[in-house]
Design an enzyme around this catalytic site. Structure first.
Site, mmCIF file in Angstrom:
data_model
loop_
_atom_site.group_PDB
_atom_site.id
_atom_site.type_symbol
_atom_site.label_atom_id
_atom_site.label_comp_id
_atom_site.label_asym_id
_atom_site.label_seq_id
_atom_site.Cartn_x
_atom_site.Cartn_y
_atom_site.Cartn_z
ATOM 1 N N LEU A 43 0.916 -1.223 -0.085
ATOM 2 C CA LEU A 43 0.023 -0.199 0.074
ATOM 3 C C LEU A 43 0.827 1.345 0.011
ATOM 4 C CD1 LEU A 43 -3.136 0.851 1.953
ATOM 5 C CD2 LEU A 43 -1.084 2.111 2.464
ATOM 6 N N HIS A 44 0.334 2.297 -0.803
ATOM 7 C CA HIS A 44 1.062 3.535 -0.861
ATOM 8 C C HIS A 44 0.112 4.669 -1.029
ATOM 9 C CE1 HIS A 44 1.472 1.330 -4.747
ATOM 10 N NE2 HIS A 44 1.576 2.660 -5.113
ATOM 11 N N GLN A 45 0.043 5.773 -0.466
ATOM 12 C CA GLN A 45 -0.929 6.731 -0.853
ATOM 13 C C GLN A 45 -0.181 7.855 -1.517
ATOM 14 O OE1 GLN A 45 -4.425 7.858 0.496
ATOM 15 N NE2 GLN A 45 -3.836 9.639 1.907
#
Length: 164
Positions: free
Chosen positions: A125-127
């Site tokens: 996950l990465h924003q």
């Protein structure tokens, strides 16, 4: 040599690996390996307790960065409460820093959950935090499928890291 034309040339050799698809990540997850490198080599802007901020290697705009948990987790619902808070805090701080150093007019913020949703690295996950300016989408991306970036990644990293 040929006959000179009226066209200007835009040299972006760092994009060739992306265009050709030849720049494959090292063994394993690149987001897990980045924190093992120096901040400069990894393009890391800041490190928190559970999350770090890193420039996108193939940015849509100058200052395009990501808030990434250290822990290898794919789904937003699997973040701990502490990780969720720190992703949000890093996102807010990134917006403030980018506004301070580059006067962004707006932002696109979000994460693509799963390959089908467009995640390039779906397993970690990465924003994304993508700064936007009025008129930043001109004929180059629309017609030429090319993004013009006026600043090298190392220079962008130093500017944002210093302001962080």
């Amino acid at each position: 040599m040929g006959v000179p034309d009226a066209l200007q040339r835009l040299w972006t050799p760092h994009r060739l690996a992306y265009v050709q698809g030849s720049k494959k990540p090292d063994e394993g997850c690149p987001f897990c390996h980045l924190p093992e490198k120096s901040d400069e080599d990894a393009l890391i802007l800041a490190r928190g307790k559970t999350v770090y901020a890193v420039l996108n290697l193939y940015p849509y705009n100058p200052g395009h960065l990501m808030a990434v948990p250290y822990r290898h987790v794919a789904d937003y619902t699997d973040l701990t409460a502490e990780e969720t808070v720190e992703v949000a805090e890093f996102t807010q701080h990134a917006m403030r820093v980018i506004r301070e150093v580059s006067s962004a007019h707006g932002f696109n913020i979000g994460m693509n959950q799963g390959v089908i949703a467009g995640a390039g690295i779906a397993a970690h996950l990465h924003q994304h935090v993508v700064p936007r300016w009025g008129g930043d989408a001109n004929f180059m991306p629309v017609i030429g499928h090319t993004k013009v970036l006026p600043q090298l990644l190392g220079e962008t990293r130093q500017l944002l890291a210093d302001a962080w």
